[in-house]
Write a protein that holds these residues in place. Structure first.
Motif, PDB file in Angstrom:
ATOM      1  N   THR A   7     -32.643 -17.208  10.114  1.00 53.90           N
ATOM      2  CA  THR A   7     -32.288 -17.107   8.691  1.00 53.90           C
ATOM      3  C   THR A   7     -30.771 -17.140   8.518  1.00 53.90           C
ATOM      4  N   GLN A 185     -34.697 -23.378   7.398  1.00 50.04           N
ATOM      5  CA  GLN A 185     -35.309 -22.439   6.466  1.00 50.04           C
ATOM      6  C   GLN A 185     -36.782 -22.786   6.228  1.00 50.04           C
ATOM      7  N   SER A 186     -37.084 -24.068   6.113  1.00 47.86           N
ATOM      8  CA  SER A 186     -38.481 -24.486   5.935  1.00 47.86           C
ATOM      9  C   SER A 186     -39.304 -24.141   7.160  1.00 47.86           C
ATOM     10  N   ASP A 189     -40.058 -20.522   7.026  1.00 49.82           N
ATOM     11  CA  ASP A 189     -41.079 -20.227   6.013  1.00 49.82           C
ATOM     12  C   ASP A 189     -42.477 -20.576   6.523  1.00 49.82           C
TER      13      ASP A 189
END
Length: 192
Positions: A7, A185-186, A189
């Protein structure tokens, strides 16, 4: 722990990308704008113009709905600047002194007139020759100045292109960093 590292890595890349893209955009604008232009003035002027149009339309609609007349306004235009062309002319008078009396001595009168005509012709030729030389010198100087100016314009154009390309390169690098940050970031997630 690994999620926090990813992150932070993602956020750092996105921030670095946005900062690099902003610097690249600023450099591109600075290199391609005229002196005195501000970075966001054109964008803000366009946005403010659109906001003014919406505000005026809303005000007109409210006036029509409530039947209040629009206040009178006076419009003035900028005064025109007049340019006048000035033309100069010059006239020269060549004097050689008094002529002999033609009634007393016609041969002397004839010789004096011929001498004066020859001197006037010689003066006219000298003036014409001088003007020709000056015209030729000015034309050569104009050609030199034109070629120097053309070379300077080409050099400035090349310099401007190189500077703009540098700014665009920084923009692409910045957007690439943003893309890497978004991919990380994807991934986070989807994985966590």
């Amino acid at each position: 722990m690994l999620e926090t590292v990813f992150t932070m890595f993602s956020i750092a890349f996105q921030a670095l990308g946005l900062a690099t893209a902003a610097v690249g955009m600023f450099k591109t604008f600075k290199d391609s704008s005229t002196p005195g232009d501000r970075f966001f003035s054109r964008v803000l002027a366009t946005e403010l113009g659109a906001i003014r149009q919406v505000w005026t339309a809303a005000g007109d609609l409210c006036r029509r709905l409530f039947r209040r007349p629009r206040p009178p306004t006076a419009h003035t235009g900028a005064a025109g600047v007049m340019f006048g062309a000035v033309e100069f002319s010059a006239r020269g008078i060549v004097q050689f002194g008094p002529l002999p009396d033609p009634a007393q001595d016609t041969d002397a009168f004839k010789a004096a007139v011929e001498e004066r005509l020859n001197r006037a012709f010689k003066l006219a030729q000298e003036v014409q020759h001088g003007l020709g030389q000056e015209t030729k010198a000015r034309e050569e100087e104009d050609q030199k100045m034109g070629s120097n100016l053309h070379a300077r314009i080409i050099a400035l154009d090349e310099e401007s292109k190189r500077a703009t390309i540098r700014g665009l390169h920084e923009q692409v690098l910045g957007f690439f960093c943003v893309a890497i940050g978004l991919v990380v970031q994807s991934y986070l997630d989807l994985a966590y």
